[in-house]
Write a protein that holds these residues in place. Structure first.
Motif, PDB file in Angstrom:
ATOM      1  N   CYS A 305     -24.017  28.272  33.315  1.00 41.66           N
ATOM      2  CA  CYS A 305     -22.906  28.375  32.363  1.00 41.66           C
ATOM      3  C   CYS A 305     -22.977  27.273  31.306  1.00 41.66           C
ATOM      4  CB  CYS A 305     -21.568  28.326  33.117  1.00 41.66           C
ATOM      5  SG  CYS A 305     -21.236  29.792  34.131  1.00 41.66           S
ATOM      6  N   LEU A 306     -23.281  26.054  31.729  1.00 41.16           N
ATOM      7  CA  LEU A 306     -23.392  24.961  30.766  1.00 41.16           C
ATOM      8  C   LEU A 306     -24.550  25.186  29.802  1.00 41.16           C
ATOM      9  CD1 LEU A 306     -22.715  21.888  33.126  1.00 41.16           C
ATOM     10  CD2 LEU A 306     -21.138  22.978  31.502  1.00 41.16           C
ATOM     11  N   LEU A 307     -25.650  25.667  30.313  1.00 43.86           N
ATOM     12  CA  LEU A 307     -26.794  25.937  29.447  1.00 43.86           C
ATOM     13  C   LEU A 307     -26.478  27.028  28.433  1.00 43.86           C
ATOM     14  CD1 LEU A 307     -29.767  25.364  28.785  1.00 43.86           C
ATOM     15  CD2 LEU A 307     -30.397  27.043  30.544  1.00 43.86           C
ATOM     16  N   LEU A 308     -25.804  28.084  28.869  1.00 48.60           N
ATOM     17  CA  LEU A 308     -25.446  29.154  27.942  1.00 48.60           C
ATOM     18  C   LEU A 308     -24.445  28.672  26.897  1.00 48.60           C
ATOM     19  CD1 LEU A 308     -25.714  32.157  27.225  1.00 48.60           C
ATOM     20  CD2 LEU A 308     -23.852  32.636  28.823  1.00 48.60           C
ATOM     21  N   SER A 309     -23.496  27.850  27.309  1.00 46.26           N
ATOM     22  CA  SER A 309     -22.522  27.314  26.352  1.00 46.26           C
ATOM     23  C   SER A 309     -23.200  26.420  25.315  1.00 46.26           C
ATOM     24  CB  SER A 309     -21.442  26.523  27.096  1.00 46.26           C
ATOM     25  OG  SER A 309     -20.784  27.354  28.033  1.00 46.26           O
ATOM     26  N   TYR A 310     -24.153  25.630  25.734  1.00 46.94           N
ATOM     27  CA  TYR A 310     -24.870  24.763  24.790  1.00 46.94           C
ATOM     28  C   TYR A 310     -25.662  25.603  23.787  1.00 46.94           C
ATOM     29  CZ  TYR A 310     -28.494  21.623  23.041  1.00 46.94           C
ATOM     30  OH  TYR A 310     -29.352  20.941  22.239  1.00 46.94           O
ATOM     31  N   ILE A 311     -26.313  26.645  24.285  1.00 45.54           N
ATOM     32  CA  ILE A 311     -27.113  27.485  23.378  1.00 45.54           C
ATOM     33  C   ILE A 311     -26.234  28.201  22.372  1.00 45.54           C
ATOM     34  CG2 ILE A 311     -28.632  29.514  23.309  1.00 45.54           C
ATOM     35  CD1 ILE A 311     -29.794  28.602  25.968  1.00 45.54           C
ATOM     36  N   ARG A 315     -26.363  25.036  19.320  1.00 43.40           N
ATOM     37  CA  ARG A 315     -27.639  25.281  18.676  1.00 43.40           C
ATOM     38  C   ARG A 315     -27.448  26.065  17.378  1.00 43.40           C
ATOM     39  NH1 ARG A 315     -31.887  22.489  19.977  1.00 43.40           N
ATOM     40  NH2 ARG A 315     -33.249  24.276  19.531  1.00 43.40           N
ATOM     41  N   ARG A 316     -28.434  25.944  16.477  1.00 41.63           N
ATOM     42  CA  ARG A 316     -28.338  26.595  15.172  1.00 41.63           C
ATOM     43  C   ARG A 316     -28.293  28.120  15.333  1.00 41.63           C
ATOM     44  NH1 ARG A 316     -32.081  28.451  11.294  1.00 41.63           N
ATOM     45  NH2 ARG A 316     -31.378  28.164   9.123  1.00 41.63           N
ATOM     46  N   GLU A 317     -29.111  28.686  16.225  1.00 39.41           N
ATOM     47  CA  GLU A 317     -29.126  30.127  16.414  1.00 39.41           C
ATOM     48  C   GLU A 317     -27.793  30.631  16.967  1.00 39.41           C
ATOM     49  OE1 GLU A 317     -31.244  28.072  17.549  1.00 39.41           O
ATOM     50  OE2 GLU A 317     -33.178  28.428  16.552  1.00 39.41           O
ATOM     51  N   GLY A 318     -27.206  29.867  17.883  1.00 37.72           N
ATOM     52  CA  GLY A 318     -25.920  30.284  18.435  1.00 37.72           C
ATOM     53  C   GLY A 318     -24.811  30.265  17.407  1.00 37.72           C
TER      54      GLY A 318
END
Length: 388
Positions: A305-311, A315-318
């Motif tokens: 969940c933390l990784l998905l939230s960061y992405i 992140r620029r793409e997100g």
């Protein structure tokens, strides 16, 4: 005169009823021997209209036979039925093992007119005529079950086996299709057959040819793919030839020695002291199992969940994807508001790089920053671009 006329009419009706009513089919068969009953279509053709001969025309209707035990949905365990095609005769066959009386209901369906006719077959199983201590089972690969059941074909096979056994006292014990033994269904092509197992019995001992089936040399020949040489391979017709490697001998002449029955005791156990139950199992620590089954999956879920939230958020793409979703949502709302009316100017969202408040377009903005998206850079120039 009136009374005599009435009695004459009654007598005529009774005689006609007696002549019309058809009696049951009754057959007797000995126990332990093959029973075969052929359901001939020509006989049942007379029970349907038009009858067999009608104005010089002979009818040959397709018929379907269905057989079951009386008051039961299926046949008894020792009896089987086969009919390959509605234009073929049906066969009831099997080997009874219990002395009893069996009533079989036969339902005939005319496939041309769909008329039905029902008859009863009463099979009375008698005690065995003679004892058959020597039995042999042969496999005929080039035959099918409905082609072997006719009496003429059985007699052909019997004559070949008589020359092999060197005796005239042979009796059919059973005939079974290879499909009932776990064989594979053959391809619907010429030259492919189901195969049939034929078991015969006699009170005469086996011949020398048959005794070869129990030798080690015969087993080695079968493993090598050879055949039994000499006068053992006797068959008047190629379709009646026997596969010797799948043939077996059964000798039931000697009585089977049964183990003695256990002696019955008084039913009371002997005194052996005080009953000592087993100890309880040692305590077990379930903490490692709890960590493996609960804590580890929970920690992995949190990390994902933390990784998905960061992405998606850092992140620029997100950020670009979030802004695109926001723009699509605003455009959808604007199109829905315009759906009720017509003749209005095109929506501002269809113009390239517009100002939502003044309606003016702006030149494209050039930026060399790799961290600022192109859309966000244009938003900094036109601060009121995002729909509210």
């Amino acid at each position: 005169m009136a009374d005599w006329a009435s009695w004459g009419l009654i007598l005529t009706v009774c005689v006609a009823c007696i002549l019309v009513v058809k009696t049951d089919i009754k057959v007797n068969t000995p126990m332990g021997q093959l029973f075969v009953f052929e359901l001939q279509r020509e006989i049942f053709q007379n029970d349907f209209e038009p009858f067999l001969h009608h104005y010089g025309k002979v009818y040959n209707d397709p018929m379907l036979f269905k057989c079951n035990k009386q008051a039961f949905p299926d046949l008894p365990g020792w009896l089987r039925f086969t009919q390959r095609h509605p234009y073929d005769n049906g066969f009831l066959y099997g080997t009874p093992l219990v002395q009893e009386k069996t009533i079989i209901e036969i339902t005939v369906i005319n496939k041309r007119s769909y008329d039905t006719f029902r008859d009863r077959l009463i099979i009375r199983i008698d005690p065995p005529e003679k004892r058959l201590p020597y039995q042999a089972e042969f496999f005929i690969p080039l035959r099918e079950i409905e082609k072997v059941l006719p009496s003429a074909v059985q007699e052909e096979i019997r004559q070949d086996l008589k020359r092999i056994w060197k005796t005239d006292q042979l009796t059919f014990v059973n005939i079974t299709s290879a499909l009932d033994r776990g064989g594979r269904v053959p391809l619907p092509l010429a030259g492919h057959f189901e195969g049939v197992y034929v078991k015969v019995g006699s009170d005469q001992r086996f011949s020398e040819c048959l005794l070869r089936l129990q030798t080690a040399e015969h087993k080695r020949q079968c493993e090598a793919g050879g055949r039994v040489p000499g006068n053992c391979a006797v068959c008047s017709y190629p379709s009646n030839c026997v596969t010797w490697c799948n043939s077996t001998l059964i000798d039931v002449s000697s009585p089977v020695a049964f183990s003695p029955a256990p002696t019955m005791g008084p039913g009371i156990l002997d005194a052996e002291g005080v009953y000592d139950p087993p100890e309880s199992p040692p305590p077990r620590d379930f903490l490692p199992d709890y960590i493996v089954t609960v804590i580890v999956p929970l920690v992995l879920a949190i990390i994902l969940c933390l990784l998905l939230s960061y992405i998606m958020c850092c992140r620029r793409e997100g950020v670009i994807q979030l802004y695109h979703h926001h723009t699509i949502h605003g455009n959808t709302t604007e199109l829905r508001s315009m759906a009720a009316g017509r003749g209005v100017p095109p929506p501002l969202s269809t113009r390239s790089m517009f100002n939502a408040r003044t309606g003016e377009t702006a030149p494209p903005f050039q930026t060399d920053s790799p961290s600022i998206p192109l859309i966000l850079a244009q938003q900094e120039i036109n601060t009121d671009t995002l729909p509210r």
